[in-house]
Design a protein around this motif. Structure first.
Motif, PDB file in Angstrom:
ATOM      1  N   ASP A  41       0.785  -1.232   0.000  1.00 52.93           N
ATOM      2  CA  ASP A  41       0.000   0.000   0.000  1.00 52.93           C
ATOM      3  C   ASP A  41       0.819   1.285   0.000  1.00 52.93           C
ATOM      4  N   SER A  42       2.114   1.235  -0.404  1.00 54.31           N
ATOM      5  CA  SER A  42       2.888   2.471  -0.390  1.00 54.31           C
ATOM      6  C   SER A  42       2.330   3.435  -1.436  1.00 54.31           C
ATOM      7  N   PHE A  43       2.254   4.726  -1.088  1.00 57.83           N
ATOM      8  CA  PHE A  43       1.595   5.681  -1.986  1.00 57.83           C
ATOM      9  C   PHE A  43       2.331   5.843  -3.297  1.00 57.83           C
ATOM     10  N   SER A  44       3.647   5.711  -3.245  1.00 57.40           N
ATOM     11  CA  SER A  44       4.431   6.171  -4.369  1.00 57.40           C
ATOM     12  C   SER A  44       4.701   5.103  -5.421  1.00 57.40           C
ATOM     13  N   ASP A  45       4.663   3.845  -5.050  1.00 61.39           N
ATOM     14  CA  ASP A  45       4.860   2.821  -6.070  1.00 61.39           C
ATOM     15  C   ASP A  45       3.765   1.767  -6.028  1.00 61.39           C
ATOM     16  N   VAL A 109      17.214  -0.362   6.905  1.00 67.62           N
ATOM     17  CA  VAL A 109      15.828  -0.809   7.060  1.00 67.62           C
ATOM     18  C   VAL A 109      14.996   0.353   7.602  1.00 67.62           C
ATOM     19  N   ASP A 110      13.888   0.586   6.908  1.00 69.21           N
ATOM     20  CA  ASP A 110      12.996   1.700   7.239  1.00 69.21           C
ATOM     21  C   ASP A 110      11.937   1.168   8.199  1.00 69.21           C
ATOM     22  N   THR A 111      12.152   1.390   9.504  1.00 71.38           N
ATOM     23  CA  THR A 111      11.221   0.857  10.492  1.00 71.38           C
ATOM     24  C   THR A 111      11.174   1.752  11.721  1.00 71.38           C
ATOM     25  N   ILE A 128      19.688   1.794  10.429  1.00 74.79           N
ATOM     26  CA  ILE A 128      18.270   1.821  10.778  1.00 74.79           C
ATOM     27  C   ILE A 128      17.744   3.200  10.413  1.00 74.79           C
ATOM     28  N   ASN A 129      16.733   3.224   9.565  1.00 74.44           N
ATOM     29  CA  ASN A 129      16.097   4.475   9.153  1.00 74.44           C
ATOM     30  C   ASN A 129      14.752   4.545   9.883  1.00 74.44           C
ATOM     31  N   ASP A 130      14.710   5.355  10.939  1.00 76.13           N
ATOM     32  CA  ASP A 130      13.516   5.412  11.792  1.00 76.13           C
ATOM     33  C   ASP A 130      12.828   6.758  11.587  1.00 76.13           C
ATOM     34  N   LEU A 199      20.620  12.946  10.114  1.00 79.56           N
ATOM     35  CA  LEU A 199      19.350  13.637  10.360  1.00 79.56           C
ATOM     36  C   LEU A 199      18.561  13.813   9.062  1.00 79.56           C
ATOM     37  N   ASP A 200      17.241  13.898   9.215  1.00 74.64           N
ATOM     38  CA  ASP A 200      16.353  14.026   8.051  1.00 74.64           C
ATOM     39  C   ASP A 200      15.220  14.979   8.430  1.00 74.64           C
ATOM     40  N   PRO A 201      14.944  15.997   7.595  1.00 69.58           N
ATOM     41  CA  PRO A 201      13.887  16.954   7.958  1.00 69.58           C
ATOM     42  C   PRO A 201      12.477  16.372   7.905  1.00 69.58           C
ATOM     43  N   VAL A 231      17.835  13.750   2.625  1.00 67.35           N
ATOM     44  CA  VAL A 231      16.614  14.413   2.159  1.00 67.35           C
ATOM     45  C   VAL A 231      15.726  13.390   1.444  1.00 67.35           C
ATOM     46  N   GLY A 232      14.460  13.294   1.872  1.00 67.04           N
ATOM     47  CA  GLY A 232      13.523  12.354   1.253  1.00 67.04           C
ATOM     48  C   GLY A 232      12.343  13.088   0.637  1.00 67.04           C
ATOM     49  N   ALA A 233      12.546  13.607  -0.558  1.00 61.76           N
ATOM     50  CA  ALA A 233      11.465  14.346  -1.241  1.00 61.76           C
ATOM     51  C   ALA A 233      10.734  13.468  -2.248  1.00 61.76           C
ATOM     52  N   ARG A 235       8.863  11.749  -4.966  1.00 62.58           N
ATOM     53  CA  ARG A 235       7.470  11.511  -5.379  1.00 62.58           C
ATOM     54  C   ARG A 235       6.429  12.026  -4.380  1.00 62.58           C
ATOM     55  N   LYS A 236       6.819  12.927  -3.508  1.00 66.01           N
ATOM     56  CA  LYS A 236       5.857  13.361  -2.485  1.00 66.01           C
ATOM     57  C   LYS A 236       4.846  14.365  -3.038  1.00 66.01           C
ATOM     58  N   ARG A 237       3.755  14.503  -2.257  1.00 67.79           N
ATOM     59  CA  ARG A 237       2.616  15.330  -2.698  1.00 67.79           C
ATOM     60  C   ARG A 237       3.019  16.746  -3.065  1.00 67.79           C
ATOM     61  N   VAL A 271      20.400  11.559  -0.525  1.00 67.87           N
ATOM     62  CA  VAL A 271      19.011  11.718  -0.976  1.00 67.87           C
ATOM     63  C   VAL A 271      18.382  10.331  -1.079  1.00 67.87           C
ATOM     64  N   ARG A 272      17.120  10.228  -0.642  1.00 66.32           N
ATOM     65  CA  ARG A 272      16.397   8.945  -0.650  1.00 66.32           C
ATOM     66  C   ARG A 272      15.357   9.026  -1.762  1.00 66.32           C
ATOM     67  N   VAL A 273      15.541   8.199  -2.799  1.00 64.95           N
ATOM     68  CA  VAL A 273      14.692   8.334  -3.989  1.00 64.95           C
ATOM     69  C   VAL A 273      14.201   6.975  -4.505  1.00 64.95           C
ATOM     70  N   HIS A 274      13.087   7.032  -5.247  1.00 67.32           N
ATOM     71  CA  HIS A 274      12.585   5.831  -5.924  1.00 67.32           C
ATOM     72  C   HIS A 274      13.282   5.645  -7.271  1.00 67.32           C
ATOM     73  N   ASP A 275      13.412   6.734  -8.028  1.00 60.09           N
ATOM     74  CA  ASP A 275      14.017   6.676  -9.355  1.00 60.09           C
ATOM     75  C   ASP A 275      15.510   6.992  -9.238  1.00 60.09           C
TER      76      ASP A 275
HETATM   77  N1  PMM Z   1       9.738   9.123   3.502  1.00 57.95           N
HETATM   78  C1  PMM Z   1       8.989   8.008   3.406  1.00 57.95           C
HETATM   79  C2  PMM Z   1       9.416   6.825   4.036  1.00 57.95           C
HETATM   80  N2  PMM Z   1      10.565   6.780   4.729  1.00 57.95           N
HETATM   81  N3  PMM Z   1      12.524   7.840   5.484  1.00 57.95           N
HETATM   82  C3  PMM Z   1      13.276   8.951   5.586  1.00 57.95           C
HETATM   83  N4  PMM Z   1      14.454   8.917   6.261  1.00 57.95           N
HETATM   84  N5  PMM Z   1      12.899  10.129   5.017  1.00 57.95           N
HETATM   85  C4  PMM Z   1      11.737  10.247   4.329  1.00 57.95           C
HETATM   86  O1  PMM Z   1      11.438  11.358   3.846  1.00 57.95           O
HETATM   87  C5  PMM Z   1      10.901   9.090   4.202  1.00 57.95           C
HETATM   88  C6  PMM Z   1      11.336   7.896   4.816  1.00 57.95           C
HETATM   89  C7  PMM Z   1       7.714   8.084   2.601  1.00 57.95           C
HETATM   90  O2  PMM Z   1       7.291   6.953   1.963  1.00 57.95           O
HETATM   91  P1  PMM Z   1       7.922   6.217   0.618  1.00 57.95           P
HETATM   92  O3  PMM Z   1       8.758   5.094   1.141  1.00 57.95           O
HETATM   93  O4  PMM Z   1       6.799   5.696  -0.166  1.00 57.95           O
HETATM   94  O5  PMM Z   1       8.731   7.222  -0.098  1.00 57.95           O
END
Ligand code: PMM
Length: 298
Positions: A41-45, A109-111, A128-130, A199-201, A231-233, A235-237, A271-275
Motif C-alpha cells: 500500500d505504499s503511496f508512491s509505487d 531498514v525503514d522501520t 536503521i532508518n527510523d 538527520l532528516d527533515p 533528504v527524502g522528497a 514523489r511526495k505530494r 538523498v532517498r529516492v525511488h528513481d
Molecule cells: N519518507 C517516506 C518513508 N521513509 N525515510 C526517511 N528517512 N525520510 C523520508 O522522507 C521518508 C522515509 C515516505 O514513503 P515512501 O517510502 O513511499 O517514499
C-alpha cells in the motif's frame, strides 16, 4: 545475536569522506538511497514490490542504476496509512534484507520498531532508518546502541493517521532543528554514538506543502546541528502539486531529480529516492558543472 558492530563500517560518501562530513557540493556526489518498499500500500509505487523476489530484483536494479544504499521498508508511512502488525513487518523485510546484504550491498531498514530493527541488523542491515527518531518505540534507541548500527533520525510528530493535523509551527526550519536537536540528545544519552547519526527533515511528515519548501530552502538551519542530512522528497505530494492534476505519480521523478541536485548543492549528505537512475544522472550533471567551476579557478 551476531556482532553487527564489526560489519558496520563508517558510512562513507562516494569520494571517501565519512558520514560526519556533509557533502561539500564540490565534486563528491551525495549518497543515493534507493527505496525498496515491501508493502502492498505504499503511496508512491503502489505496492509493486510486495513479493520478496520482486523486491530483491528491484533492489538489484536500483544498485545497477547507481544506488549506494538500499532502504528496505515493510510498513507504509503514507498519510492516513494504518500500522502493519509487527510480525508481518519482520516477515516482509528480513528475507529481502538478508538477500541484498548477502550480496555485499549496504542495506538500511525503514522501520519504527526496535524488534524489526534488531531482526534486520541480524540479517545484515547496517543502517536503521527510523522516521520517528525513536519516538514511536522506546526500545529503539537502546537496541540501536547495542547493535552499533548507523541511525537515521527523521523529524516526526506523530503517526501517519494523524500527522496532517500536527503541522503547526512558529518558524518551521528552526522548530524542526530544535526538535531534532532534542532527539539527538536523547539518542546519544541512550548510547548511540553521535557519529553514527544522520538527520532528516521529514518532508511531508506533519508538514504542509509550503513548509517542505521552507525546509529545503533553509537546509543550512538543520546543518547547524553538525550531522549529515538525508533528504527524502521523492514523489511526495508537494512535488505533485507542481504538476497537472491528472499527472501520474511517476511524473514526480523529474522534479525529484531536480530537488536531489538542489539538495546536494545546499549541502545534503544523501538523498532517498525511488528513481535512482534519474537522480544519479542529474547528480552527474551537477558533478560535471562543479568540476567546470573548479577548472575556471585553477
Ligand atoms: N519518507 C517516506 C518513508 N521513509 N525515510 C526517511 N528517512 N525520510 C523520508 O522522507 C521518508 C522515509 C515516505 O514513503 P515512501 O517510502 O513511499 O517514499
Amino acid at each position: 545475536m551476531t556482532d553487527a558492530r564489526s560489519s558496520a563500517e563508517p558510512v562513507e560518501a562516494n569520494g571517501g569522506g565519512t558520514a560526519a562530513a556533509p557533502f561539500d557540493g564540490l565534486g563528491e556526489r551525495p549518497q543515493v538511497w534507493g527505496v525498496v518498499n515491501v508493502t502492498p500500500d505504499s503511496f508512491s509505487d503502489g505496492g509493486r514490490w510486495f513479493d520478496a523476489d520482486a523486491a530483491i530484483a528491484h533492489g538489484l536494479e536500483l544498485v545497477a542504476d547507481g544506488a549506494d544504499v538500499l532502504d528496505v521498508g515493510g510498513e507504509s508511512t503514507r498519510p492516513g496509512a494504518a500500522r502493519v502488525e509487527p510480525d508481518e513487518e519482520v516477515r516482509r523485510v528480513v528475507p529481502v534484507v538478508r538477500e541484498l546484504a548477502g550480496r555485499g550491498i549496504r542495506v538500511s531498514v525503514d522501520t519504527m520498531r526496535a524488534a524489526t530493527a534488531l531482526a534486520a541488523v541480524e540479517a545484515g542491515a547496517e543502517i536503521i532508518n527510523d522516521v520517528s527518531a525513536g519516538l514511536a518505540d522506546a526500545a529503539m534507541a537502546p537496541i540501536v546502541a547495542e547493535t552499533g548500527a548507523h541511525y537515521v533520525a527523521m523529524h516526526w510528530r506523530g503517526h501517519s493517521d494523524r500527522m496532517d493535523s500536527l503541522a503547526e509551527y512558529g518558524d518551521v526550519a528552526a522548530d524542526v532543528r530544535d526538535e531534532l536537536a532534542a532527539r539527538v540528545d536523547a539518542l546519544v544519552a541512550a548510547g548511540i554514538a553521535h557519529e553514527r547519526l544522520i538527520l532528516d527533515p521529514g518532508l511531508g511528515f506533519a508538514k504542509r506543502g509550503e513548509q517542505n519548501w521552507v525546509l529545503l530552502g533553509r537546509l543550512d538551519v538543520l546543518a547547524e546541528l553538525g550531522l549529515p542530512i538525508l533528504v527524502g522528497a521523492s514523489r511526495k505530494r508537494f512535488l505533485g502539486a507542481l504538476l497537472p492534476d491528472d499527472a501520474p505519480v511517476a511524473e514526480r521523478d523529474l522534479p525529484t531529480a531536480v530537488v536531489s541536485v538542489l539538495s546536494a548543492q545546499a549541502g545534503a549528505w544523501g538523498v532517498r529516492v525511488h528513481d535512482v537512475r534519474g537522480t544519479t544522472r542529474a547528480l552527474d550533471v551537477l558533478g560535471a558543472w562543479q568540476s567546470g567551476r573548479r577548472g575556471q579557478h585553477t
